[in-house]
Scaffold this motif. Structure first.
Motif, PDB file in Angstrom:
ATOM      1  N   ASN A 207       0.853  -1.198   0.000  1.00 52.82           N
ATOM      2  CA  ASN A 207       0.000   0.000   0.000  1.00 52.82           C
ATOM      3  C   ASN A 207       0.883   1.240   0.000  1.00 52.82           C
ATOM      4  O   ASN A 207       1.670   1.433   0.918  1.00 52.82           O
ATOM      5  CB  ASN A 207      -0.881   0.041   1.253  1.00 52.82           C
ATOM      6  N   TYR A 208       0.734   2.092  -1.010  1.00 43.31           N
ATOM      7  CA  TYR A 208       1.536   3.304  -1.106  1.00 43.31           C
ATOM      8  C   TYR A 208       0.830   4.478  -0.428  1.00 43.31           C
ATOM      9  O   TYR A 208      -0.338   4.393  -0.060  1.00 43.31           O
ATOM     10  CB  TYR A 208       1.807   3.638  -2.584  1.00 43.31           C
ATOM     11  N   ASP A 209       1.550   5.589  -0.288  1.00 44.33           N
ATOM     12  CA  ASP A 209       1.007   6.832   0.281  1.00 44.33           C
ATOM     13  C   ASP A 209       0.522   6.653   1.720  1.00 44.33           C
ATOM     14  O   ASP A 209      -0.322   7.419   2.174  1.00 44.33           O
ATOM     15  CB  ASP A 209      -0.179   7.373  -0.559  1.00 44.33           C
ATOM     16  N   VAL A 210       0.999   5.653   2.408  1.00 43.40           N
ATOM     17  CA  VAL A 210       0.599   5.481   3.808  1.00 43.40           C
ATOM     18  C   VAL A 210       1.798   5.806   4.697  1.00 43.40           C
ATOM     19  O   VAL A 210       2.782   5.063   4.734  1.00 43.40           O
ATOM     20  CB  VAL A 210       0.101   4.052   4.102  1.00 43.40           C
ATOM     21  N   VAL A 211       1.721   6.954   5.353  1.00 37.08           N
ATOM     22  CA  VAL A 211       2.807   7.389   6.225  1.00 37.08           C
ATOM     23  C   VAL A 211       2.476   6.897   7.625  1.00 37.08           C
ATOM     24  O   VAL A 211       1.643   7.496   8.315  1.00 37.08           O
ATOM     25  CB  VAL A 211       2.938   8.925   6.203  1.00 37.08           C
ATOM     26  N   VAL A 212       3.087   5.785   8.010  1.00 34.11           N
ATOM     27  CA  VAL A 212       2.751   5.217   9.319  1.00 34.11           C
ATOM     28  C   VAL A 212       3.279   6.159  10.403  1.00 34.11           C
ATOM     29  O   VAL A 212       4.417   6.606  10.356  1.00 34.11           O
ATOM     30  CB  VAL A 212       3.304   3.789   9.473  1.00 34.11           C
ATOM     31  N   GLY A 213       2.402   6.443  11.354  1.00 35.37           N
ATOM     32  CA  GLY A 213       2.692   7.495  12.338  1.00 35.37           C
ATOM     33  C   GLY A 213       1.841   8.720  12.057  1.00 35.37           C
ATOM     34  O   GLY A 213       1.601   9.544  12.936  1.00 35.37           O
ATOM     35  N   LYS A 214       1.373   8.837  10.803  1.00 35.28           N
ATOM     36  CA  LYS A 214       0.528   9.968  10.409  1.00 35.28           C
ATOM     37  C   LYS A 214      -0.802   9.468   9.836  1.00 35.28           C
ATOM     38  O   LYS A 214      -1.857   9.737  10.378  1.00 35.28           O
ATOM     39  CB  LYS A 214       1.241  10.835   9.363  1.00 35.28           C
ATOM     40  N   GLN A 400       8.684   9.082  17.295  1.00 31.31           N
ATOM     41  CA  GLN A 400       7.955  10.234  17.848  1.00 31.31           C
ATOM     42  C   GLN A 400       6.509   9.894  18.195  1.00 31.31           C
ATOM     43  O   GLN A 400       5.947  10.450  19.130  1.00 31.31           O
ATOM     44  CB  GLN A 400       7.892  11.359  16.799  1.00 31.31           C
ATOM     45  N   THR A 401       5.893   9.018  17.400  1.00 33.86           N
ATOM     46  CA  THR A 401       4.454   8.827  17.550  1.00 33.86           C
ATOM     47  C   THR A 401       4.086   7.547  18.293  1.00 33.86           C
ATOM     48  O   THR A 401       2.927   7.294  18.542  1.00 33.86           O
ATOM     49  CB  THR A 401       3.769   8.805  16.164  1.00 33.86           C
ATOM     50  N   MET A 402       5.077   6.716  18.637  1.00 34.51           N
ATOM     51  CA  MET A 402       4.778   5.476  19.357  1.00 34.51           C
ATOM     52  C   MET A 402       5.635   5.494  20.616  1.00 34.51           C
ATOM     53  O   MET A 402       6.742   4.954  20.651  1.00 34.51           O
ATOM     54  CB  MET A 402       5.106   4.284  18.438  1.00 34.51           C
ATOM     55  N   LYS A 403       5.115   6.147  21.643  1.00 36.29           N
ATOM     56  CA  LYS A 403       5.910   6.415  22.837  1.00 36.29           C
ATOM     57  C   LYS A 403       6.322   5.149  23.604  1.00 36.29           C
ATOM     58  O   LYS A 403       7.281   5.163  24.368  1.00 36.29           O
ATOM     59  CB  LYS A 403       5.145   7.353  23.787  1.00 36.29           C
TER      60      LYS A 403
END
Lengths: 460, 273
Positions: A207-214, A400-403
Motif C-alpha cells: 500500500n503506497y502513500d501510507v505514512v505510518v505514524g501519520k 515520535q508517535t509510538m511512545k
C-alpha cells in the motif's frame, strides 16, 4: 590443476562515455565468462564464504550449478535464501563479506561471487521469473512498515512461510533507499521494480502513500495485524552545522538524490521535478552516498565535481569499487579538508565554501586517525552547489508517535538481534534499529526478524 | 488513485477540489497538509488541508495556480483521479482556549486558516478574523469564516471591499482596542513577516504556517528546512506551524525561489503543448 589467480573482469562502459548518461556502468558477465569464473571455485568443504553472507546463501552450491551451465538451478539455490539477488548482486560489499573469506584469496583474488550472483539474477529476470509455489496459509497477518531492503526481505520471507503480509510505504514507489537513494547507473530502477514484482508474486501486498505514524498509527496496525515489522530506515539527513548551510545551492544528499533518482529530475522537463547544480559541485563526505552524489553531478553536466573529506583515502567509508569508479570519471578528491562556512552572494545564492586543511592525529574511538585542523590554513574555492553527504539518522516519525517503543540515543528503535522491541508483537530491523548501514545488512536483519516473527506467531 | 469528487472555480486562478482519500480524512486535523502527485511524471507538491469530512472520506484543497503542477491540477475535473495523495502530514495546530484570538489570512492562506478558525471557535475562544486579498474577487471562504468569527474584517489592496490597505492595518486597530492573547497568521511570507513584526512589539504570541518547497514531506530530504530562532527545523515534520517571532522569513523567501527558473521553463513548455 592450476587455478586462475585473478577474477574475470566485468565489462563496463568507458568512463568518458558513461559520465554522459545514467545507464548502468558494468554490463555484467556473459554466460561464457560466468562459467569460467565459476570454475575457479575450489568448493571448500567448510564453505568459509557462507560465514560472510548476511542472507545465508549457499554460495558454493549456486556456483557449482553455474560451472555446470545449469543457471536455472543456480537461481533456485540463490532464491531459496535471497528474494532480491539482482539488488544484492549489485550493491553488496562482497569484498568485505563472502569474498573476504574465499580460500582463493590466499593465492590471489577471490571468486567473483557478487558478479556471479548478479549474472544469475539478470539471467533469471531476462528469462522471466518462475512463479514460486504458494505455501499453505497460516491464517496469520503481518504488517510491514517500509518497503526498503529490510521490509521487502522480511515481507518476502514471511509470505514464503505462509503468512499474509501487507507492506505500508510512505512514498509513491517501492524500494526505499533502493529507489530514492542509489542512482540509476549503479542500480537501475527497472531492476528494483522487477525484484519488487517478485516479492509481490509471493503474495505480498504493498500500500503506497501510507505514512505510518501519520496516516495510520502503529497502535492501529497492532489492533488489526498479528505482528508488525518496522523497517523505516535511516532517512533523516545529518548536517555539517556550519554557517550558510541554508543558502540556495546547498542540498542534503537525500534531497539531491531523491530529486534525481526517484523523481527523475535528470529527465526534466519530461518529468516535472527540477534539480539545479551549476558548473562546480562540492560533495562533503566520503561514503557510498557521497560517491553517488559526486558521480551523479558529472552526469548532470557539472564541469567540476569535488569530494571534500576531512581524512585521507585510507579512511574513506565508501567501497573501493565506488571510489575507483569516481576517480575514473574525473571526480576531484580534496582530502584532509574540513568545511567551516558556506558563502553566498547578496541574493543568498551559494558562491564559495571555506575550509580548513587537516592533518591526521592519534586514532579515535573508531580506530581511525583523528583529523586535526591546521591553524591558519583557511582556503576558499568557488562552488555553485554543495551536497552534504555525511550520513543519515534513523527516521524519527515512528519513534515520535509510538511512545511505548524504547528509543536509543541515536534515535534508533532498540531491538535485539532478532528484531524484538520493547513492545511484544512489534519488531524492528535494518537502519531504523542499527543506524545507517548497508543494504545487505538490512536484508539480513529482515531475514532474521522474519524467522523471529514466525516463531512469535506460532506461540501466540 | 484518488478521485476528484467536487470542483469549484473560486476565481480565475484559485480552485477548490474535494478529493476522495478516506484514510487521510479520518486523521486530518487543522493545520496539517497533504502531498499530492498528479501522474507518473509529476512532482510531489504540498498543499495545506482546507477542510476534511471523515464521514464522506474527503479532503478539501484550495490552490492558487502558480506553477506547472497547480496549473495542470486546475485543468482536472470531477471524475479524474490523482496518482498520489499522502497525509495528513505535519503537526496539527495548537488548538486550545487562549481567550481572544485574531486569525489573519491572506490570499490562498485563507484556505488553511478556515479549519483553524473553526477549531479555535469550538474551543471557546473569542475569534476575530481578518481576511486580506489584492482585490475582492480573490477573497476566499468569507461566509464560512465569518460564521465562526465573533468579529470579522476584510482588507483589500485596492479597497474594492473592506479596509483599503493591509491586514496589518486592521490588526493594529484591533490590538489598539482589545486585549489579544494570540494571533494566527497564514498567507504570503511577507504578510506573515509584517504581522509577526507588529505583534512582537506587543509581545503577543503569534503562530504562522510556512510553505517551503518539499519533496517527500516525511522528514527525509530537508528541502523544506527553515531557520527558527537560528536553529534548522523541517517544516514537514516539525511544522508547518512555528512561532512567528522566531522565523527567518528572508531565508524562507530566498529558499522558495530556488527553482524559479525551472518552474518558468516547465510552465512555458506546458503552455506550448
Amino acid at each position: 590443476m592450476s587455478v586462475r589467480k585473478t577474477k574475470h573482469e566485468m565489462p563496463e562502459q568507458p568512463p568518458q562515455e558513461r559520465i554522459k548518461n545514467f545507464k548502468e556502468v558494468p554490463y555484467g558477465y556473459t554466460k561464457e565468462i560466468a562459467i569460467e569464473e565459476a570454475k575457479r571455485c575450489l568448493q571448500c568443504k567448510n564453505k568459509p564464504c557462507m560465514k560472510g553472507c548476511p542472507v545465508e546463501i549457499d554460495i558454493p552450491g549456486f556456483i557449482t550449478c553455474i560451472a555446470q551451465g545449469d543457471f536455472d538451478k543456480a537461481a533456485e539455490v540463490i532464491k531459496a535464501k535471497n528474494n532480491l539477488p539482482a539488488i544484492s548482486g549489485r550493491v553488496c560489499p562482497y569484498e568485505s563479506q563472502c569474498e573476504e573469506e574465499c580460500t582463493l584469496k590466499k593465492i590471489g583474488e577471490p571468486v567473483g561471487i557478487g558478479r556471479l550472483e548478479r549474472f544469475i539474477a539478470d539471467y533469471e529476470r531476462e528469462k522471466g521469473k518462475k512463479p514460486p509455489k504458494k505455501p499453505k496459509s497460516t491464517g496469520k497477518i503481518v504488517a510491514v512498515v517500509g518497503s526498503g531492503p529490510a521490509g521487502l526481505t522480511c515481507a518476502g520471507d514471511l509470505a514464503r512461510m505462509g503468512h499474509a503480509v501487507t507492506v505500508f510505504e510512505a512514498l509513491h514507489d517501492p524500494g526505499g533507499v533502493l529507489m530514492y537513494g542509489i542512482p540509476e547507473f549503479r542500480l537501475p530502477k527497472a531492476i528494483v521494480k522487477s525484484e519488487v514484482e517478485y516479492v509481490k508474486s509471493l503474495g505480498v501486498a504493498i500500500n503506497y502513500d501510507v505514512v505510518v505514524g501519520k496516516t495510520i498509527d502503529v497502535k492501529e496496525l497492532m489492533e488489526e495485524y498479528d505482528a508488525v515489522f518496522i523497517g523505516t530506515g535511516a532517512g533523516l539527513p545529518n548536517w555539517l552545522n556550519i554557517p550558510g548551510e541554508n543558502l540556495d545551492g546547498v542540498y542534503s544528499a537525500n534531497e539531491f538524490l531523491t530529486r534525481v533518482n526517484m523523481m527523475k529530475a535528470y529527465k526534466f522537463p519530461e518529468y516535472d521535478t527540477p534539480v539545479k547544480i551549476g558548473r562546480i559541485v562540492a560533495t562533503f563526505g566520503a561514503g557510498n552516498v557521497a560517491m553517488d552524489c559526486a558521480r551523479t553531478s558529472l552526469r548532470l553536466g557539472a564541469e567540476k565535481s569535488y569530494i571534500l573529506y576531512r581524512r585521507t583515502e585510507a579512511e574513506m567509508p565508501a567501497r573501493a569499487e565506488e571510489i575507483e569508479h569516481a576517480k575514473q570519471e574525473g571526480v576531484i578528491f580534496k582530502l584532509l579538508t574540513n568545511p567551516i562556512r558556506f558563502i553566498g552572494d547578496e541574493k543568498g545564492i551559494l558562491k564559495e565554501v571555506e575550509y580548513l586543511k587537516m592533518q591526521l592525529g592519534e586514532p579515535d574511538d573508531s580506530g581511525r586517525r583523528r583529523p586535526v585542523p591546521i591553524p591558519g590554513s583557511e582556503e576558499k574555492i568557488p562552488i555553485d552547489t554543495a551536497l552534504v553527504a555525511i550520513g543519515q539518522s534513523p527516521n524519527p516519525l515512528i519513534p515520535q508517535t509510538m511512545k511505548e517503543l524504547k528509543i536509543g540515543k541515536h534515535g534508533n528503535i532498540i531491538a535485539d538481534d532478532d528484531g524484538r522491541t520493547s513492545v511484544p508483537g512489534i519488531f524492528a530491523g535494518g537502519d531504523i534499529a542499527t543506524g545507517a548501514a548497508t543494504v545487505i545488512l538490512a536484508m539480513g536483519a529482515g531475514k532474521r526478524v522474519a524467522r523471529a516473527i514466525d516463531t512469535y506467531l506460532k506461540n501466540k | 488513485m484518488y478521485e476528484i469528487i467536487e470542483k469549484k472555480v473560486l476565481s480565475d486562478t484559485v480552485k477548490l477540489m474535494k478529493i476522495k482519500a478516506p484514510l487521510v480524512a479520518k486523521k486530518a486535523q487543522p493545520g496539517q497538509f497533504i502531498i499530492l502527485r498528479i501522474d507518473e511524471r509529476g512532482e510531489r507538491i504540498p498543499l495545506t488541508i482546507a477542510d476534511s469530512d471523515p464521514k464522506k472520506g474527503t479532503i478539501t484543497i484550495i490552490f492558487l495556480e502558480v506553477g506547472k503542477t497547480t496549473k495542470q491540477l486546475g485543468t482536472l475535473n470531477v471524475g479524474d483521479s490523482l496518482e498520489n495523495f499522502a497525509g495528513p502530514l505535519g503537526m496539527p495546530s495548537e488548538v486550545k482556549k487562549y481567550g481572544t484570538v485574531v486569525c489573519v489570512g491572506g490570499g490562498v492562506g485563507i484556505a488553511p486558516l478556515y479549519p483553524i478558525v473553526k477549531a479555535l471557535k469550538e474551543s471557546g475562544n473569542n475569534v476575530i478574523s481578518i481576511l486580506g486579498a489584492k482585490t475582492k474577487d480573490l477573497l476566499l471562504l468569507e461566509k464560512e469564516i465569518e460564521a465562526y468569527s465573533d468579529e470579522f474584517y476584510i482588507a483589500t489592496d485596492d479597497g474594492s471591499k473592506g479596509h483599503k490597505g493591509f491586514v496589518s492595518d486592521v490588526l493594529q486597530k484591533v490590538i489598539d482596542t482589545q486585549n489579544v492573547n494570540m494571533v494566527m497568521a497564514i498567507g504570503p511570507i511577507i504578510m506573515m513577516k509584517v504581522v509577526s513584526n507588529l505583534t512582537k512589539k506587543y509581545d503577543i504570541k503569534t503562530l504562522v504556517s510556512l510553505n517551503p518547497i518539499m519533496v517527500d514531506g516525511t522528514g527525509m530530504c530537508g528541502g523544506c528546512r527553515v531557520s527558527i530562532d537560528g536553529k534548522t527545523k523541517f517544516a514537514c515534520v516539525d511544522g508547518p506551524e512555528f512561532d512567528g517571532h522566531k522565523v527567518d522569513y528572508d531565508n524562507l523567501m530566498l529558499r522558495n525561489r530556488r527553482f524559479i527558473h525551472a518552474e518558468g521553463e516547465a510552465c512555458k513548455l506546458a503552455g506550448a503543448q
